[in-house]
Design an enzyme around this catalytic site. Structure first.
Site, mmCIF file in Angstrom:
data_model
loop_
_atom_site.group_PDB
_atom_site.id
_atom_site.type_symbol
_atom_site.label_atom_id
_atom_site.label_comp_id
_atom_site.label_asym_id
_atom_site.label_seq_id
_atom_site.Cartn_x
_atom_site.Cartn_y
_atom_site.Cartn_z
ATOM 1 N N ASP A 1 1.607 -4.046 -9.432
ATOM 2 C CA ASP A 1 1.347 -5.385 -9.976
ATOM 3 C C ASP A 1 1.713 -5.461 -11.450
ATOM 4 O O ASP A 1 2.462 -6.333 -11.882
ATOM 5 C CB ASP A 1 -0.137 -5.753 -9.807
ATOM 6 C CG ASP A 1 -0.557 -5.723 -8.353
ATOM 7 O OD1 ASP A 1 0.330 -5.652 -7.484
ATOM 8 O OD2 ASP A 1 -1.769 -5.758 -8.096
ATOM 9 N N SER B 1 -6.198 -15.382 -5.420
ATOM 10 C CA SER B 1 -5.195 -15.712 -4.411
ATOM 11 C C SER B 1 -4.451 -14.473 -3.949
ATOM 12 O O SER B 1 -3.709 -14.514 -2.980
ATOM 13 C CB SER B 1 -4.192 -16.698 -4.989
ATOM 14 O OG SER B 1 -3.582 -16.115 -6.123
ATOM 15 N N HIS C 1 0.832 -1.203 0.000
ATOM 16 C CA HIS C 1 0.000 0.000 0.000
ATOM 17 C C HIS C 1 0.871 1.259 0.000
ATOM 18 O O HIS C 1 0.517 2.276 0.576
ATOM 19 C CB HIS C 1 -0.987 -0.005 1.171
ATOM 20 C CG HIS C 1 -2.079 -1.027 0.992
ATOM 21 N ND1 HIS C 1 -3.191 -0.800 0.228
ATOM 22 C CD2 HIS C 1 -2.182 -2.305 1.447
ATOM 23 C CE1 HIS C 1 -3.959 -1.895 0.236
ATOM 24 N NE2 HIS C 1 -3.366 -2.826 0.961
ATOM 25 N N THR C 2 2.020 1.145 -0.624
ATOM 26 C CA THR C 2 2.900 2.306 -0.793
ATOM 27 C C THR C 2 2.877 2.802 -2.232
ATOM 28 O O THR C 2 3.235 3.946 -2.485
ATOM 29 C CB THR C 2 4.360 1.950 -0.436
ATOM 30 O OG1 THR C 2 4.679 0.710 -1.078
ATOM 31 C CG2 THR C 2 4.556 1.800 1.059
ATOM 32 N N ASP C 3 2.465 1.943 -3.172
ATOM 33 C CA ASP C 3 2.619 2.350 -4.593
ATOM 34 C C ASP C 3 1.778 3.577 -4.929
ATOM 35 O O ASP C 3 2.275 4.548 -5.496
ATOM 36 C CB ASP C 3 2.399 1.183 -5.569
ATOM 37 C CG ASP C 3 1.028 0.525 -5.543
ATOM 38 O OD1 ASP C 3 0.217 0.837 -4.641
ATOM 39 O OD2 ASP C 3 0.771 -0.315 -6.442
HETATM 40 C C1 GLA Z 1 -3.004 -4.395 -4.968
HETATM 41 C C2 GLA Z 1 -2.858 -3.254 -5.969
HETATM 42 C C3 GLA Z 1 -1.432 -2.693 -5.964
HETATM 43 C C4 GLA Z 1 -0.984 -2.345 -4.543
HETATM 44 C C5 GLA Z 1 -1.265 -3.505 -3.582
HETATM 45 C C6 GLA Z 1 -0.978 -3.143 -2.145
HETATM 46 O O1 GLA Z 1 -2.226 -5.485 -5.344
HETATM 47 O O2 GLA Z 1 -3.179 -3.704 -7.264
HETATM 48 O O3 GLA Z 1 -1.362 -1.575 -6.800
HETATM 49 O O4 GLA Z 1 -1.572 -1.174 -4.091
HETATM 50 O O5 GLA Z 1 -2.599 -3.953 -3.670
HETATM 51 O O6 GLA Z 1 0.374 -2.921 -1.948
#
Ligand code: GLA
Length: 389
Positions: free
Chosen positions: A175, A125, A34-36
């Protein structure tokens, strides 16, 4: 596997023409959660499991999809003239959204396609099966239509565009970026503020990466994901009363502590604290890993989970049970939830000779406490999205 998929393609869509093959992996994030979307750093890697696509151009404007993961849906038909999100279109909204993203960015897709997909990432998943679909479709469009100036970073951005503008999930770039850009045995140290990155060998010596899937049913869209993002944005607005910042990723722990009084709700303070501290933790984690200090890397993974559990509140009893039980096992270097949370999976670094006992013990505690089983995967780090020969 690919030979079998080719035969399945021909059985489904008929023989002839130029049939091409593509692959994009799933991903696991080691730290930086949750940093992106907060302009911070992440440290994910691509896996060797992922999504295979077999495809061929058509002479008309139809797009026909078949997924071996959703066989009950049969062949789903779409059209280049109808690129809008529809619930009934189910999983095909992802490829349709990626095509829409290419068009939106000025590319011309003037022929329809027959597309067969097969993914060996467990569904829901938390290993990013949907981003894997987006990237494999991006790689396919680039190859099929000769979009030579499209970079892998562009493909990642178009995947994110599909999520943000077509699907309606306000996700960050982690991702799609890691899935597009992954490299065997390396993690990607990515600054989501400016998309600069370096590859860092994930040298685990005699340890393995073990993923535990909670099997809790969830969907990013109906989760609290967008809510967390909005809370962080509101916190930034409050901090801007005194600080000249655009994102929480720009702050050190000290700067945050000295200014957190500006954030008027206690809950938002904790959300922002996580984003700031997790980003700094990710910087430290990469530094210690590069010095060969895997034990400290593991401790930072554990601290990341605590912060996601207590301050960001995205874990839940399933993920907490998996992680807290993991911490008690022999040979565990670090363990944390990975991905968005609210279900999904955990990632643990476990000494190779302890992996069997780890899976057995954590699996048993989980089943007893939660009432259904978790699934465990010992994974390898692989390359990013690509054309298959
Ligand atoms: C999901 C989102 C990513 C990121 C993560 C948490 O995977 O698609 O962009 O925010 O949650 O790190």
């Amino acid at each position: 596997m690919v030979t079998q998929l080719m035969q399945d393609f021909i059985r489904t869509f008929g023989d002839g023409g130029d049939i091409r093959k593509y692959f994009a992996p799933g991903r696991v994030n080691m730290i930086g959660e949750h940093t992106d979307y907060n302009g911070g750093h992440v440290f994910p890697c691509a896996l060797t499991i992922g999504t295979y696509a077999i495809a061929r151009r058509r002479d008309d404007r139809k797009i026909r999809f078949y997924s071996q993961n959703f066989e009950e849906l049969g062949v789903v038909e779409g059209s280049l003239d109808h690129l809008v999100y529809e619930k009934a279109a189910d999983w095909t909204n992802y490829p349709l959204g990626v095509i829409a993203a290419f068009l939106e960015h000025g590319y011309t897709v003037d022929n329809g396609l027959d597309i067969l997909l097969f993914g060996n990432i467990p569904n829901s998943s938390g290993l990013s099966s949907s981003s894997s679909v987006e990237v494999v479709i991006g790689v396919m469009l680039r190859d099929m239509f000769g979009f030579e100036d499209v970079t892998m970073t562009d493909i990642a951005l178009y995947g994110q565009y599909c999520e943000n503008h077509f699907i309606g999930v306000n996700c960050g770039i982690m991702d799609q970026f890691s899935i597009a850009m992954g490299r065997k045995d390396q993690a990607i140290f990515l600054d989501c503020g400016d998309l600069s990155y370096t590859y860092v060998p994930l040298e685990l010596k005699d340890a393995k990466i073990v993923i535990a899937c909670s099997n809790k049913k969830r969907g990013l869209g109906d989760s609290k994901y967008n809510e967390r993002r909005a809370e962080c944005e509101e916190a930034v607005e409050e901090l801007r009363e005194r600080l000249d910042i655009q994102t929480l990723g720009e702050l050190t722990e000290e700067q945050f502590e000295a200014n957190k009084d500006l954030i008027k709700s206690e809950v938002r303070q904790r959300r922002a604290k996580h984003a700031v501290y997790e980003n700094q933790r990710t910087l430290k984690a990469v530094e210690v890993l590069q010095k060969g200090d895997l034990a400290e890397f593991g401790r930072l993974m554990n601290a990341s989970h605590v912060s996601l559990r207590d301050d960001y509140e995205v874990t839940g009893i399933e993920l907490d049970t998996l992680v807290e039980t993991a911490w008690e096992q022999d040979g565990v270097i670090g363990s944390r939830m990975t991905g968005a949370g609210f279900g999904g999976c955990t990632v643990s670094i476990v000494k190779a000779d302890c992996v069997d006992a780890f899976i057995e013990n954590v699996g048993k505690v989980y089943l007893d406490k939660i009432g259904y089983a978790a699934d465990f995967y010992v994974v390898e780090i692989g390359d990013g999205g690509r054309v298959l020969q």
